[in-house]
Enzyme design. Structure first.
Site, PDB file in Angstrom:
ATOM      1  N   HIS A  36       5.803 -11.837   4.120  1.00  0.00           N
ATOM      2  CA  HIS A  36       5.720 -11.195   5.569  1.00  0.00           C
ATOM      3  C   HIS A  36       4.799 -10.091   5.302  1.00  0.00           C
ATOM      4  CE1 HIS A  36       8.290  -9.032   2.966  1.00  0.00           C
ATOM      5  NE2 HIS A  36       8.073  -8.074   3.682  1.00  0.00           N
ATOM      6  N   HIS A 120      -0.349  -5.620   5.095  1.00  0.00           N
ATOM      7  CA  HIS A 120      -0.572  -6.597   3.698  1.00  0.00           C
ATOM      8  C   HIS A 120       0.518  -7.482   3.437  1.00  0.00           C
ATOM      9  CE1 HIS A 120       1.849  -3.271   2.109  1.00  0.00           C
ATOM     10  NE2 HIS A 120       2.259  -4.369   1.083  1.00  0.00           N
TER      11      HIS A 120
END
EC number: 3.1.4.58
Length: 181
Positions: A36, A120
């Site tokens: 995620h 990220h």
């Protein structure tokens, strides 16, 4: 309950990332179902706080947008390397969404995030240094880039820590809709 707000990744993208999850000693690889992109970590909160947070997040307005993952990096250096991640192509839309999420999280009574947003997807965490293999790993994946994927929603997740990787559960979904009248 430990909560965070994040973007889910399409299954084909998770499969692409999973193929890069090998070759580093001491790496605790993130399972593909846990990939995620965190917009805001909340942390521990009770049911009342979670309800306030859900209500606040439901007010976030943003249009769908395209996003690409590109490049790899790390948090920490040398023996203190904590994680390896896949980054994102710069995106004004992603930054705007994250800012809106941050604003409503604070409105719901949570402290401001002290860290700068660094979009990220974590691939691995380390308990011990990966040593010289990290340079080789980055060289092998230097050209990493995904095709754009459409971001049409974001989610509130809970995480449960225990033995092995954390267990994430999607608690709520917030659709992104065109802002045009």
């Amino acid at each position: 309950m430990r909560l965070f707000v994040a973007l889910a990744l399409p299954e084909n993208l998770a499969e692409q990332l999973e193929r890069m999850c090998s070759g580093l000693p001491g790496a605790n690889w993130v399972p593909p179902e846990n990939f995620h992109l965190t917009l805001r970590f909340i942390g521990a909160c009770d049911g009342h706080e979670a309800g306030d947070l859900d209500a606040a997040l439901s007010t976030v307005k943003a249009a769908p947008f395209d996003l690409s993952l590109t490049g790899l990096g790390q948090f920490g250096e040398g023996r203190r390397t904590r994680s390896v991640w896949a980054g994102t192509q710069p995106s004004d839309e992603l930054s705007a969404l994250q800012s809106r999420v941050e604003r409503v999280v604070q409105t719901a009574g949570f402290e401001p995030e002290s860290r700068k947003f660094h979009p990220h997807v974590t691939l691995a965490r380390f308990g011990s240094s990966p040593g010289g293999k990290l340079r080789t790993y980055f060289a092998q994946h230097a050209l990493f880039r995904t095709l754009p994927f459409r971001v049409t929603e974001f989610h509130l997740y809970s995480s449960e820590l225990g033995k092995g990787p954390p267990m994430y559960r999607r608690e709520a979904t917030y659709p992104l809709e065109s802002l045009e009248a």
